[in-house]
Design a protein around this motif. Structure first.
Motif, mmCIF file in Angstrom:
data_model
loop_
_atom_site.group_PDB
_atom_site.id
_atom_site.type_symbol
_atom_site.label_atom_id
_atom_site.label_comp_id
_atom_site.label_asym_id
_atom_site.label_seq_id
_atom_site.Cartn_x
_atom_site.Cartn_y
_atom_site.Cartn_z
ATOM 1 N N MET A 339 10.054 -4.678 4.798
ATOM 2 C CA MET A 339 9.637 -4.782 6.191
ATOM 3 C C MET A 339 10.212 -6.022 6.869
ATOM 4 O O MET A 339 10.511 -6.017 8.063
ATOM 5 C CB MET A 339 8.099 -4.845 6.205
ATOM 6 C CG MET A 339 7.467 -4.875 7.553
ATOM 7 S SD MET A 339 7.527 -3.288 8.377
ATOM 8 C CE MET A 339 8.817 -3.533 9.568
ATOM 9 N N SER A 499 5.773 0.609 3.711
ATOM 10 C CA SER A 499 5.116 0.649 5.017
ATOM 11 C C SER A 499 4.144 -0.515 5.112
ATOM 12 O O SER A 499 3.416 -0.804 4.170
ATOM 13 C CB SER A 499 4.343 1.965 5.162
ATOM 14 O OG SER A 499 3.407 1.854 6.217
ATOM 15 N N CYS A 500 4.150 -1.201 6.262
ATOM 16 C CA CYS A 500 3.278 -2.370 6.370
ATOM 17 C C CYS A 500 1.832 -1.959 6.592
ATOM 18 O O CYS A 500 0.927 -2.765 6.457
ATOM 19 C CB CYS A 500 3.758 -3.304 7.477
ATOM 20 S SG CYS A 500 3.160 -2.871 9.125
ATOM 21 N N GLY A 501 1.614 -0.697 6.974
ATOM 22 C CA GLY A 501 0.254 -0.199 7.079
ATOM 23 C C GLY A 501 -0.405 -0.400 8.429
ATOM 24 O O GLY A 501 -1.575 -0.048 8.605
ATOM 25 N N TYR A 502 0.335 -0.916 9.377
ATOM 26 C CA TYR A 502 -0.269 -1.230 10.676
ATOM 27 C C TYR A 502 -0.651 0.037 11.434
ATOM 28 O O TYR A 502 -1.713 0.119 12.021
ATOM 29 C CB TYR A 502 0.724 -2.064 11.487
ATOM 30 C CG TYR A 502 0.176 -2.672 12.748
ATOM 31 C CD1 TYR A 502 -0.094 -4.037 12.820
ATOM 32 C CD2 TYR A 502 -0.063 -1.894 13.879
ATOM 33 C CE1 TYR A 502 -0.592 -4.590 13.981
ATOM 34 C CE2 TYR A 502 -0.563 -2.449 15.035
ATOM 35 C CZ TYR A 502 -0.822 -3.807 15.083
ATOM 36 O OH TYR A 502 -1.307 -4.366 16.231
ATOM 37 N N CYS A 503 0.248 1.005 11.450
ATOM 38 C CA CYS A 503 -0.051 2.188 12.271
ATOM 39 C C CYS A 503 -0.176 3.440 11.409
ATOM 40 O O CYS A 503 0.465 3.577 10.370
ATOM 41 C CB CYS A 503 1.004 2.352 13.366
ATOM 42 S SG CYS A 503 2.636 2.759 12.767
ATOM 43 N N CYS A 506 2.829 6.206 10.157
ATOM 44 C CA CYS A 506 3.680 5.752 9.061
ATOM 45 C C CYS A 506 2.865 5.537 7.791
ATOM 46 O O CYS A 506 3.253 5.986 6.715
ATOM 47 C CB CYS A 506 4.405 4.485 9.503
ATOM 48 S SG CYS A 506 5.205 3.545 8.206
ATOM 49 N N CYS A 546 7.239 0.968 14.605
ATOM 50 C CA CYS A 546 8.473 0.193 14.454
ATOM 51 C C CYS A 546 9.548 1.021 13.760
ATOM 52 O O CYS A 546 9.325 2.146 13.335
ATOM 53 C CB CYS A 546 8.214 -1.093 13.673
ATOM 54 S SG CYS A 546 8.182 -0.861 11.889
ATOM 55 N N GLY A 549 8.871 3.026 10.304
ATOM 56 C CA GLY A 549 8.232 4.335 10.403
ATOM 57 C C GLY A 549 9.100 5.347 11.126
ATOM 58 O O GLY A 549 9.159 6.518 10.751
HETATM 59 S S1 SF4 Z 1 5.812 2.088 11.575
HETATM 60 FE FE1 SF4 Z 1 3.770 1.130 11.679
HETATM 61 S S2 SF4 Z 1 2.946 1.072 9.571
HETATM 62 FE FE2 SF4 Z 1 5.135 1.575 9.468
HETATM 63 S S3 SF4 Z 1 6.062 -0.381 9.050
HETATM 64 FE FE3 SF4 Z 1 6.143 -0.087 11.286
HETATM 65 S S4 SF4 Z 1 4.262 -1.006 12.112
HETATM 66 FE FE4 SF4 Z 1 4.042 -0.851 9.880
#
Ligand code: SF4
Ligand SMILES: Cc1cc2nc3c(=O)[nH]c(=O)nc-3n(C[C@H](O)[C@H](O)[C@H](O)COP(=O)(O)O)c2cc1C
Ligand code: SF4
Ligand code: FES
Lengths: 618, 189
Positions: A339, A499-503, A506, A546, A549
């Motif tokens: 990421m 995946s960073c897990g924010y959204c 994704c 981002c 995803g």
């Molecule tokens: S798309 Fe969303 S969950 Fe996936 S890396 Fe980007 S911010 Fe994080």
């Protein structure tokens, strides 16, 4: 004061208890204590005068930080499909046997730990691994035996008896068995040009003139997205602010990409020269090189290049004797997070945060690091910029295609005889690359890594450039004996992990895609599953926050499009409309065990027919 | 030429709460129109337990949590031309699917039973037994949605889908038109 407290306090003091430098603190603590446990976290929070959760959320984000203790010698094997196809399973077994532990475990005496890690940028010399910071390449089971024997003997991965690679890989400050494998030197990057000629030209120009040259060259970013570099620099220069920052993106996390490693090894001066030119153009006083943790064996070399340049007054105050031109650079190590190659996540990481992308707009060129205009460019982009100042915009535009000026570094790996680095003008066809690299029976090529496109033979005449197939460098060749869906499944697992897990699209969507592709691989899918893959893939691409995803469904979407026969051979529609993927016997196993009885409906001996479902009225 | 037969409809409630069936009754007096247009075969509404003939439309409420649900659902697939999953339980598993969240346990099914029959603080179960009458169908390792088990032609979201939603769906299917539901009927937030 016990050792742990002392080590943690020292790590904090080393960076002056600066909250922004949390990454460095955590890297130090992990290195010395082999873990970051709750006590260390509390201690760091106290030293930095921040909440414990602020430290914990960062420590838990990066894969090189761990709360259970890792071995004094942490061994990380590349789990990429490229390595797997080149014999990594046997290597992993050899390590397990030699150490008496399984993957993911730490030996009882705490000496060794064994883990998987995604691509470490040595794809052309697979199977490869990192032993603490030391890369080892072209592993064989026999070599594993020797390595472990040696480590048991002296305990220091840096002292491993290795034949250092060519060029600077043999430099005393690097000294690793990594090979550059430069197969083709183009005109722009991989040839010898007078040192700092570009900076010398820049020093005679004003900011606007430098920006004009970069714009005229039509240079586009080499990190993947291809954004016009001149426009980015101009935005940062035009944004009114007290400070501006230059970031060099040396995170190189896209699996199959390893060209920045070679530039960092052989042409660090050129890259720093480019950063310095950028600083002069936009008016920045500070720069940061964000170096992926996997490349930390290059840290000492880079530091020494930086300090040498300070001595030569090419960094520091009044650079090149130009009053008021002050610019210095520091190195920031990453800690194993794909990421963080995304520019705003990279900045978050440098701010001592989780490596999560920032909400845009504002764009980093307007508001980046600490809210100041920040130029983030790829290693290769800075190298190109330096050459453009030396040789001129028109010269640069003379290479490549209409919308993709210049040459490009390609890192080619996989099933070919001559994997390595090729510098060729944009517009080269995939076929030409395959011939140059000696690809054998190529059936599929992953252009641009998993976030790029998996193409089939019918597309080998396509050109590599921003107008057609674009890549940050990765060209992974698969021969006709490779299982396409195994490749796709691996890369989906990669995105699930990274995946960073924010959204939600994704974080959750990729898990579903991965599950569904496994089902297809097992031959349990129906045509509706393919429609599901397409639909969910499109949704994830459209709704993710981002670039990670937005491109994560590409292995599936591009293989669905380019390898339809692979899929159609595996899916079946049953005439009765029942799903082949649902196995009633397996679904009942647990229940039979707990209830200690058999099924009235599905166990033959209970009903008088063999299987009552089979004789259901048709 | 044979007269076109009335559309035949079958319905079933699997792992559902009967709320979706109640919602079907919520079409109020339109049920009289419905009776003009269709004839009901296997359904809890008329207490017919078996298919008497092949049906045009099957409506399924609820997902599959035990073997009998699977058996019924497969029976519906085999006997209905068009199969429609109605309601959250049929489409996504609904409330019952929450037990699938006990997946990190070594013995998820046991843990689920214990919580339901032994450990829950809101429980009156003097025998401390987990029900295990031979007449009870065996429970599945987890809850499956209808599409996990058979091919499904339409899925109608909602918990339950409103009477209007079900009405419009049925009218469309009876007239061999695609069910084109207006946004208000399928928007849930
Ligand atoms: S798309 Fe969303 S969950 Fe996936 S890396 Fe980007 S911010 Fe994080
Ligand atoms: C998930 C993700 C990973 C990325 N990784 C890298 C990387 O490792 N190196 C890089 O230069 N750019 C990477 N990028 C692109 C950067 O966000 C950014 O576009 C780039 O650094 C800009 O520099 P350039 O214009 O010189 O290419 C990544 C982007 C995403 C979305
Ligand atoms: S969807 Fe709602 S109303 Fe329908 S069966 Fe499930 S819980 Fe009941
Ligand atoms: S190092 Fe293994 S694929 Fe890159």
């Amino acid at each position: 004061m016990d050792d742990q407290t002392r080590i943690v306090n020292q790590a904090c003091q080393r960076v002056g208890n600066d909250r922004l430098r949390l990454m460095d603190i955590l890297l130090d603590v992990q290195r010395e204590l082999r873990c970051i446990d709750h006590r260390s976290i509390a201690q760091i929070a106290q030293q930095l005068n921040c909440a414990r959760i602020e430290v914990e959320e960062v420590a838990s984000f990066y894969s090189f930080f761990s709360s259970p203790r890792k071995g004094d010698i942490a061994i990380r094997l590349c789990d990429d499909i490229v390595d797997r196809f080149q014999g990594m399973p046997a290597i992993a077994r050899a390590f397990e046997q030699q150490l008496g532990i399984r993957m993911g475990e730490t030996s009882a005496d705490g000496t060794f730990s064994l883990d998987w890690t995604p691509c470490i940028g040595l794809s052309d010399q697979a199977p490869a691994a990192l032993i603490n910071d030391t890369p080892v390449t072209r592993l064989t089971p026999q070599r594993v035996v020797e390595i472990i024997a040696e480590l048991r003997h002296h305990g220091d991965p840096a002292k491993l008896n290795t034949a250092a690679g060519e060029g600077n890989n043999a430099h005393p400050q690097i000294a690793v068995e990594v090979h550059n494998q430069i197969r083709h030197r183009g005109a722009v990057l991989l040839n010898d040009a007078p040192a700092d000629a570009g900076l010398d030209v820049a020093l005679t120009l004003n900011s606007d003139a430098i920006l004009q040259r970069i714009e005229d060259s039509q240079l586009r970013g080499r990190g993947g997205a291809g954004f016009p570099t001149g426009r980015k620099w101009r935005t940062a220069a035009n944004t009114i602010a007290e400070q501006r920052y230059i970031f060099c993106n040396a995170d190189e996390g896209e699996p199959g990409t390893f060209k920045d490693r070679v530039l960092l090894t052989e042409h660090a001066e050129l890259m720093i020269e480019g950063m310095t030119i950028a600083a002069l153009a936009v008016g920045a006083a500070h720069g940061i090189i964000y170096l992926r943790g996997e490349y930390s064996y290059l840290k000492q070399h880079l530091e020494s290049v930086l300090s040498q340049r300070r001595q030569q007054h090419r960094l520091g105050c009044s650079i090149g004797g130009r009053p008021g031109f002050d610019f210095d650079i520091r190195l920031q190590l990453g800690a194993g997070a794909y990421m963080c190659g995304e520019e705003s996540a990279l900045i978050s990481s440098c701010e001592g945060q989780r490596g999560e992308p920032k909400t845009r707009p504002p764009f980093t060129a307007e508001r980046g690091y600490l809210g100041y205009p920040s130029v983030v460019d790829n290693v290769e982009t800075f190298c190109c910029a330096a050459r453009i100042l030396t040789r001129g915009a028109a010269w640069f535009r003379g290479f490549g295609t209409a919308a993709s000026a210049g040459t490009k570094l390609f890192s080619i790996c996989g099933d070919c005889d001559r994997p390595g680095i090729y510098e060729l003008p944009f517009g080269v066809t995939v076929d030409e690359l395959l011939i140059a690299a000696g690809a054998r029976d190529p059936a599929a090529v992953l252009v641009g890594g998993p976030s790029g496109e998996l193409i089939s033979q019918t597309a080998f005449e396509r050109r590599i450039c921003f107008e057609d197939l674009s890549t940050a460098g990765a060209v992974v060749v698969f021969n006709d004996r490779r299982n396409i869906l195994e490749i796709v499944e691996y890369y989906m697992a990669f995105f699930v992990e990274e995946s960073c897990g924010y959204c939600t699209p994704c974080r959750v969507g990729n898990v579903f895609l991965h599950e569904r592709i496994s089902k297809v691989r097992q031959g349990l899918a129906s045509p509706q599953d393919l429609a599901y893959l397409q639909e969910l893939g499109d949704t994830i691409a459209k709704t993710s926050r981002c670039g990670l995803g937005q491109t994560s469904p590409n292995p599936i979407l591009s293989s669905l499009q380019n390898f339809p026969l692979v899929y159609s051979a595996l899916v079946k529609e049953r005439d009765d409309g029942w799903q082949a993927g649902f196995d009633i016997q397996r679904a009942l196993e647990e229940s039979r065990r707990l209830a200690k009885r058999r099924s009235f409906i599905y166990d033959p001996s209970y009903s008088d027919s063999t299987n009552s479902d089979k004789e259901a009225p048709a | 030429m044979a007269e076109q037969h009335k559309k035949r409809i079958a319905t079933a409630s699997l792992a559902g709460c009967f709320g979706c069936h109640m919602s079907l009754l919520d079409i109020d007096e339109r049920i009289l129109d419905l009776i003009e247009l269709v004839e009901f075969d296997r359904s809890p509404l008329n207490d017919l337990k078996r298919f008497t003939r092949r049906c045009d439309i099957g409506l399924i409420e609820g997902g599959c949590c035990n073997e009998e649900n699977v058996h019924t659902l497969r029976d519906f697939r085999s006997n209905c031309d068009v199969l429609v999953a109605i309601g959250q339980c049929a489409v996504m598993g609904g409330l019952p699917v929450m037990r699938n969240a006990i997946m990190h346990s070594d013995d998820p099914l046991k843990e689920c039973f214990d919580e339901a029959y032994i450990d829950s603080p809101y429980l009156y179960n003097p025998s401390h037994q987990i029900p295990n009458d031979p007449a009870l169908p065996l429970i599945l390792d987890k809850v499956y949605t209808c599409v996990d088990v058979v091919r499904v032609d339409y899925q109608i979201p909602g918990c339950p889908p409103s009477g209007d939603t079900l009405w419009q769906t049925l009218v469309a299917l009876i007239n061999n038109r695609p069910a084109d539901l207006p946004y208000e009927l399928i928007k849930y937030d």
